[in-house]
Motif scaffolding. Sequence first.
Motif, PDB file in Angstrom:
ATOM      1  N   LEU A   1       0.931  -1.244  -0.041  1.00 62.30           N
ATOM      2  CA  LEU A   1       0.041   0.006  -0.163  1.00 62.30           C
ATOM      3  C   LEU A   1       0.899   1.141  -0.071  1.00 62.30           C
ATOM      4  N   TYR A   2       2.059   1.100   0.973  1.00 60.44           N
ATOM      5  CA  TYR A   2       2.761   2.327   0.552  1.00 60.44           C
ATOM      6  C   TYR A   2       3.451   2.446  -0.821  1.00 60.44           C
ATOM      7  N   LEU A   3       3.714   1.580  -1.456  1.00 57.93           N
ATOM      8  CA  LEU A   3       3.934   1.682  -2.807  1.00 57.93           C
ATOM      9  C   LEU A   3       2.994   2.286  -3.906  1.00 57.93           C
ATOM     10  N   GLU A   4       1.857   1.692  -3.682  1.00 61.18           N
ATOM     11  CA  GLU A   4       0.669   2.171  -4.462  1.00 61.18           C
ATOM     12  C   GLU A   4       0.340   3.584  -4.119  1.00 61.18           C
ATOM     13  N   ILE A   5       0.324   4.149  -2.770  1.00 59.97           N
ATOM     14  CA  ILE A   5       0.004   5.481  -2.454  1.00 59.97           C
ATOM     15  C   ILE A   5       1.153   6.387  -3.021  1.00 59.97           C
ATOM     16  N   GLY A   6       2.511   5.982  -2.859  1.00 53.59           N
ATOM     17  CA  GLY A   6       3.479   6.837  -3.610  1.00 53.59           C
ATOM     18  C   GLY A   6       3.312   6.989  -5.061  1.00 53.59           C
ATOM     19  N   HIS A   7       3.073   5.937  -5.659  1.00 52.68           N
ATOM     20  CA  HIS A   7       2.779   5.956  -7.066  1.00 52.68           C
ATOM     21  C   HIS A   7       1.719   6.995  -7.297  1.00 52.68           C
ATOM     22  N   SER A   8       0.670   6.884  -6.540  1.00 59.46           N
ATOM     23  CA  SER A   8      -0.520   7.807  -6.672  1.00 59.46           C
ATOM     24  C   SER A   8      -0.278   9.155  -6.584  1.00 59.46           C
ATOM     25  N   TYR A   9       0.495   9.528  -5.341  1.00 59.47           N
ATOM     26  CA  TYR A   9       1.253  10.905  -5.312  1.00 59.47           C
ATOM     27  C   TYR A   9       1.932  11.349  -6.418  1.00 59.47           C
ATOM     28  N   ARG A  10       2.712  10.534  -6.750  1.00 60.67           N
ATOM     29  CA  ARG A  10       3.779  10.793  -7.995  1.00 60.67           C
ATOM     30  C   ARG A  10       3.035  11.198  -9.286  1.00 60.67           C
ATOM     31  N   VAL A  11       1.799  10.578  -9.440  1.00 57.62           N
ATOM     32  CA  VAL A  11       1.075  10.751 -10.728  1.00 57.62           C
ATOM     33  C   VAL A  11       0.380  12.255 -10.264  1.00 57.62           C
ATOM     34  N   LEU A  12       0.079  12.322  -9.167  1.00 58.64           N
ATOM     35  CA  LEU A  12      -0.697  13.871  -8.862  1.00 58.64           C
ATOM     36  C   LEU A  12       0.385  14.882  -8.800  1.00 58.64           C
ATOM     37  N   GLY A  13       1.640  14.613  -8.799  1.00 59.16           N
ATOM     38  CA  GLY A  13       2.611  15.623  -8.648  1.00 59.16           C
ATOM     39  C   GLY A  13       3.117  16.027  -7.513  1.00 59.16           C
ATOM     40  N   ASN A  14       2.381  15.622  -6.415  1.00 59.35           N
ATOM     41  CA  ASN A  14       2.797  15.706  -4.939  1.00 59.35           C
ATOM     42  C   ASN A  14       4.248  14.951  -4.383  1.00 59.35           C
ATOM     43  N   GLU A  15       5.575  15.376  -4.885  1.00 56.86           N
ATOM     44  CA  GLU A  15       6.641  14.824  -4.879  1.00 56.86           C
ATOM     45  C   GLU A  15       7.072  14.675  -3.469  1.00 56.86           C
ATOM     46  N   ALA A  16       6.733  15.541  -2.385  1.00 56.17           N
ATOM     47  CA  ALA A  16       7.216  15.145  -1.039  1.00 56.17           C
ATOM     48  C   ALA A  16       6.442  14.004  -0.338  1.00 56.17           C
ATOM     49  N   GLU A  17       5.178  13.912  -0.646  1.00 53.21           N
ATOM     50  CA  GLU A  17       4.360  12.718  -0.122  1.00 53.21           C
ATOM     51  C   GLU A  17       4.682  11.544  -0.884  1.00 53.21           C
ATOM     52  N   ALA A  18       5.054  11.342  -2.031  1.00 50.33           N
ATOM     53  CA  ALA A  18       5.494  10.500  -3.090  1.00 50.33           C
ATOM     54  C   ALA A  18       6.849   9.935  -2.461  1.00 50.33           C
ATOM     55  N   LEU A  19       7.861  10.967  -2.246  1.00 53.12           N
ATOM     56  CA  LEU A  19       9.011  10.441  -1.806  1.00 53.12           C
ATOM     57  C   LEU A  19       8.807   9.597  -0.569  1.00 53.12           C
TER      58      LEU A  19
END
Length: 751
Positions: free
Chosen positions: A326-344
């Motif tokens: 789930l951490y992986l999928e959440i990070g992937h979604s944040y990356r798609v949304l452009g929220n780089e800090a949360e994605a990282l």
Amino acid sequence: MILSVAVLVSHLAGAPVLAPHQTESVELQRAQQLMLSRPAECVAMTQVFLQRKEMDPAKLVNSRQDFDQQTMAKQYRSREQSLTAWQTQALCQANAGLMGPANTSINQAVKLAKLYHQADSEAASLMIKAKFLLARQDAKQAKALLDKAQTLLDTHSNSALQQALPLLQASSLFYQHQVEEARSAFEHIRLQAQEENLYTQQAWANYLLADYYRFLHQDELALSHYAETLSLLGKRQQYYLKAMAAEKAAAINAALGENEQAIHFANLATSEFELLGNPSLLISSLINLGKVTRTSNQDASLSLVYFFNALDLAKILANNDQIAQLYLEIGHSYRVLGNEAEALHYLTQARINFERNNNQPQQIDALHQLGQLYVAQQESGLALLQLEQALRLANGLNDVPRLIESHRLLALLFEYSNNPSQALMHHKAYHDYFARASQLNRLLTQSLVQDNEQQLQQERELATLRQQGAQLKQDNQRYALLTAVLVLSVPLLLYALWHHRIRRRHLFEQNQVLSHSLLLESRTGLPNWRQLMLRLPKELAKSQLRSEQWYLNEEQALPFSDKTYYLLLHVPFMVNLSERLGLMAASTLQQQLGEYLQGRIHPAARLYDLREGQFIYVISQRQVSSLQQTLTSLERMFDEFPSTFDLDRRLAIGIIGHPFLPKAPHALDDMRMGDILYLAMAAAHEISKETGDKAWVELLALDCQQAAFFNGDIRHCCIQAILKGLVKVNCSHKKHHIDWQALAPELAKTI
């Protein structure tokens, strides 16, 4: 006799339902209700129940002592309750992932059923055990248990058992890759259930038929059967079956680009898993729903809602694997949304958890996501570290899909960083792995699926990659010219190029060693089927050219005498060698045979090891003064092989020459030629069975034979040509030993 049968629903084995047995014990009834939703609690309840003392019901106090009877019933368990408890515990342990204890429990149930002479209970236990074996892909042993269960059932047996047995038997055929027989069995069960209004039985047959069509990549047929399964079940409380059918329908729709239908079915699957009450399965369904929503609906924000709901459940269960996913999928979604800090943040947590759990495949996925994130942040150095680590892990696992993705991302990174030489290297690696995977997929599916749209799409993509490769080659030549100028003024660049060349040479040598090993059979060291398939097209083309030249020659009245002989040898003592001699002895014997044969075959001939005791011997007609002499030499070669074991050396040899039709060499391709060669060996087997001796059969088409006669099923055509005298048969014994009609393939019967 009371039938002690548990609710035989095991999502692990994927087998159909056997109806529940209504036991008098409240504890066992509650345990059966928790079998799928909370298997761990089910295991605990059955273990507590099995701590009671067992007593024959006949020895309990009579029914007039109601109070004492109720008191004793809480302290003792009957024989039927014992059987039910062991069966229930086995299924709950399996659903909880405890396969070792589950096997122990079901073995105890089988033992007690035999001891108490409970035939139906023994059959039910054997069927549960067969489901566990199917889950481990051990279809052969599962079939043996199901056959034994069938002998225990009769017309008076429980109807639920009688309905479930044929479904399990058909499933075992499917797991044995007898796909056509499995399809016929499922169709028969479905039609019979439809006539008898057994909706659940019909739904299971439809569901398993859908799996069959999905295996053949016939997605439209599979989708219609999954939809029919859901329609048949309606509002019935078959939550697990409806959820699985909906989840697979969602996956097919997503692959077909039907986004709205994919989201509809994914939502339906989640609802059914929620009604089922199993939090672990619900988490997996929410993850799937989030991924479908992010991909099909392009709505990463909504997918985050599903992922965070699943994360809350996973933290309650303390399921580290699902939390990391789930951490992986959440990070992937944040990356798609452009929220780089949360994605990282989430992608880093995912990578750490996967590394801690030693889950290397998903650790690679996390590194890919981190690499793409750093590229978006213009952090090329950090991106390179992530992607190179992903490539090392994928190489260690030999994970071809992840190797393809790693090379693709590295190629894009080096293009972005203006490093064309490294980009070219990774583009080539990406192309090589993709082409190899495409070729393997084509070989595996070409006999099962015709005109596959996905395969055509892959071919188009492969053609595009070839064009890109040619363009990259031209770019490389231009960069080489520029580098030659820069070398004169930049000594450091010269050193870098030298170092790169040494590294590339080292990789090339490793690739050469690997390529050579892939073309040899590991046990005998002889050339294998891969090497045969590499050489065969070129050899056939040369042989066809010589045949055309002969046909156009003024002296064509002379017989064609420049064939290539293909001899298919069946060596009996090489079949099931490990089972008969053991691994060590079999491996030693195979290695000795390979070394021996390499020193004995004709210098101008080649010998290929096709495994399972089959070898192909290839030699030009120019090198054969007498075919009988060559055959005698081959038989003597295997007869004189020194061994301390008693070996069956009765060879069965099929022989044909190519071109088979000298006047029409293009009429038969390599697959149809192979069919004729196997027909010749099958005839040799017929002779060997009748005579108990070595045998060989050569099939030789007459020069006047027309190619049109061989249009259609080549095996049927060849047998008809033999019976009509258009194909000559030479053999080691009398020809009446061969029943050609018996060698004709039987056509599938439609219901």
